[in-house]
Motif scaffolding. Structure first.
Motif, mmCIF file in Angstrom:
data_model
loop_
_atom_site.group_PDB
_atom_site.id
_atom_site.type_symbol
_atom_site.label_atom_id
_atom_site.label_comp_id
_atom_site.label_asym_id
_atom_site.label_seq_id
_atom_site.Cartn_x
_atom_site.Cartn_y
_atom_site.Cartn_z
ATOM 1 N N VAL A 1 2.548 -2.346 15.942
ATOM 2 C CA VAL A 1 2.162 -3.232 14.835
ATOM 3 C C VAL A 1 2.061 -2.431 13.542
ATOM 4 O O VAL A 1 2.487 -2.903 12.472
ATOM 5 N N LYS A 2 1.533 -1.212 13.631
ATOM 6 C CA LYS A 2 1.425 -0.362 12.442
ATOM 7 C C LYS A 2 2.809 0.033 11.936
ATOM 8 O O LYS A 2 3.035 0.090 10.715
ATOM 9 N N ILE A 3 3.741 0.306 12.857
ATOM 10 C CA ILE A 3 5.103 0.630 12.435
ATOM 11 C C ILE A 3 5.758 -0.579 11.776
ATOM 12 O O ILE A 3 6.472 -0.459 10.777
ATOM 13 N N ALA A 4 5.511 -1.759 12.319
ATOM 14 C CA ALA A 4 6.049 -2.977 11.723
ATOM 15 C C ALA A 4 5.409 -3.287 10.379
ATOM 16 O O ALA A 4 5.927 -4.117 9.623
ATOM 17 N N SER A 5 4.286 -2.616 10.061
ATOM 18 C CA SER A 5 3.616 -2.784 8.767
ATOM 19 C C SER A 5 4.005 -1.671 7.800
ATOM 20 O O SER A 5 3.224 -1.308 6.911
ATOM 21 N N VAL A 6 5.213 -1.138 7.942
ATOM 22 C CA VAL A 6 5.637 -0.002 7.131
ATOM 23 C C VAL A 6 5.646 -0.360 5.643
ATOM 24 O O VAL A 6 5.423 0.501 4.785
ATOM 25 N N ARG A 7 5.862 -1.621 5.314
ATOM 26 C CA ARG A 7 5.829 -2.027 3.907
ATOM 27 C C ARG A 7 4.448 -1.782 3.308
ATOM 28 O O ARG A 7 4.323 -1.266 2.202
ATOM 29 N N GLU A 8 3.413 -2.145 4.055
ATOM 30 C CA GLU A 8 2.039 -1.925 3.584
ATOM 31 C C GLU A 8 1.742 -0.439 3.462
ATOM 32 O O GLU A 8 1.117 0.003 2.491
ATOM 33 N N VAL A 9 2.185 0.340 4.434
ATOM 34 C CA VAL A 9 1.900 1.778 4.434
ATOM 35 C C VAL A 9 2.540 2.458 3.233
ATOM 36 O O VAL A 9 1.913 3.291 2.570
ATOM 37 N N VAL A 10 3.797 2.082 2.912
ATOM 38 C CA VAL A 10 4.543 2.771 1.857
ATOM 39 C C VAL A 10 4.150 2.265 0.472
ATOM 40 O O VAL A 10 3.708 3.040 -0.391
ATOM 41 N N LEU A 11 4.292 0.955 0.243
ATOM 42 C CA LEU A 11 4.017 0.424 -1.094
ATOM 43 C C LEU A 11 2.525 0.442 -1.420
ATOM 44 O O LEU A 11 2.141 0.526 -2.587
ATOM 45 N N GLY A 12 1.670 0.347 -0.406
ATOM 46 C CA GLY A 12 0.230 0.354 -0.652
ATOM 47 C C GLY A 12 -0.387 1.731 -0.695
ATOM 48 O O GLY A 12 -1.607 1.848 -0.877
ATOM 49 N N ALA A 13 0.424 2.803 -0.558
ATOM 50 C CA ALA A 13 -0.124 4.160 -0.483
ATOM 51 C C ALA A 13 -0.911 4.553 -1.733
ATOM 52 O O ALA A 13 -2.055 5.015 -1.626
ATOM 53 N N PRO A 14 -0.367 4.402 -2.945
ATOM 54 C CA PRO A 14 -1.161 4.816 -4.116
ATOM 55 C C PRO A 14 -2.415 3.972 -4.324
ATOM 56 O O PRO A 14 -3.449 4.498 -4.739
ATOM 57 N N LEU A 15 -2.342 2.687 -4.021
ATOM 58 C CA LEU A 15 -3.527 1.835 -4.133
ATOM 59 C C LEU A 15 -4.579 2.233 -3.107
ATOM 60 O O LEU A 15 -5.789 2.243 -3.399
ATOM 61 N N ARG A 16 -4.135 2.595 -1.902
ATOM 62 C CA ARG A 16 -5.065 3.012 -0.854
ATOM 63 C C ARG A 16 -5.831 4.272 -1.267
ATOM 64 O O ARG A 16 -7.038 4.392 -1.026
#
Length: 324
Positions: A120-135
């Protein structure tokens, strides 16, 4: 209202099917595009069925958004922290993509629950990549870390050639979205939706939600942004994120909801438009049925199937009938 899922449903289903059939040498070559112009490509060869290549193409960033090596700042570190030894970043990525990940499916956790969570985390790669600076900014807020550049405006890409803005401070982070729509009907519906969205925040049950404001003009937090980045025909939405909004597991949800806020609004605008079209069609159908019921039984040149036919009798015919 419906919240968008952080993982790609098609990507997750493909990963699950591949893991369940590792003993089969099946070749895969899939490409698809999801909201906000994020493109995926999956490639599996029969020579090495345990290896899956996942490539991701991100939205084209505007000039004010900073990308390093084709990725947002902090994306590489976020990928390594999220996926560990299961995923290897290929450098350079495949042509036409910003990122290519090499997944070694044989290194997935043996425990079914942990394996599914990682997929599920791999399928959420969009969140991991685009949300990195916000995180990174929100984690510093939750930890009360006074990072360098506090108060400095940061532009983050979320749609092709469009960005939203964050202003990190010690006790809060202000997030501002310029809302743009191409269709005039979508613009009108989105403006009404956003105004109602702000009003709903004042309900008693939403006291702990982030403060939300809407304005037709740019707020003071983004006064130094270039004018071409502020062409918003549906106004500006501002959220104030406080430390309590990023505590524990709330961090992931906050990052995802902010990263996809424009897509969330677009989804509900399209649903509202489709609902209104459906109501209009049903109304027209009911009016047509009412008109059909109001038509006379016999029309000129036509006979109703239930109407009776009468024959005009002459005086001679009347006498013959009475004699008989």
């Amino acid at each position: 209202m419906i919240l968008l899922q952080s993982h790609s449903r098609f990507l997750l289903q493909t990963l699950l099917n591949r893991v369940q059939n590792l003993e089969k040498a099946i070749e895969l070559d899939f490409q698809w595009v999801e909201f906000d112009d994020v493109r995926y490509h999956i490639l599996v060869s029969t020579k090495n069925p345990n290896v899956l290549l996942l490539s991701v193409s991100l939205p084209i960033p505007p000039p004010e958004a900073v990308f390093t090596g084709g990725l947002p700042s902090g994306a590489i570190e976020a990928i390594k922290a999220a996926y560990g030894v299961v995923v290897q970043i290929l450098d350079p990525p495949r042509d036409g993509f910003n990122l290519t990940l090499k997944l070694n499916l044989s290194k997935l956790p043996p425990d079914e629950e942990h394996r599914h969570a990682l997929l599920v985390k791999i399928a959420s790669v969009r969140e991991v990549v685009l949300g990195a600076p916000l995180r990174v900014v929100l984690k510093q807020l939750g930890s009360r870390i006074v990072a360098p550049g506090v108060g400095r405006l940061i532009a983050l890409v979320h749609r092709p050639k469009e960005s939203f803005f964050i202003v990190p401070q010690v006790e809060k982070v202000t997030v501002v979205f310029p809302m743009r729509f191409n269709d005039s009907i979508d613009t009108a519906l989105a403006t009404s939706f956003l105004q109602e969205f702000v009003q709903a925040r004042r309900a008693a049950g939403l006291n702990n939600a982030p403060p939300c404001l809407w304005s037709s003009t740019p707020p003071l937090e983004i006064k130094d942004v270039p004018p071409e980045a502020l062409s918003a025909n549906a106004g500006f939405v501002s959220f104030v994120i406080l430390p309590r909004h990023v505590e524990g597991k709330k961090l992931d949800r906050t990052v995802w909801n902010l990263s996809t806020f424009h897509a969330y609004v677009s989804y509900h605008v399209k649903c509202s438009e489709g609902f209104m079209h459906t109501r209009m069609r049903r109304r027209v159908e009911s009016l047509i049925e009412a008109l059909d019921r109001a038509k006379p039984g016999v029309e000129e040149g036509k006979k109703s199937p239930n109407s009776r036919s009468f024959k005009r009798l002459s005086f001679k015919d009347t006498r013959s009938n009475s004699n008989s």
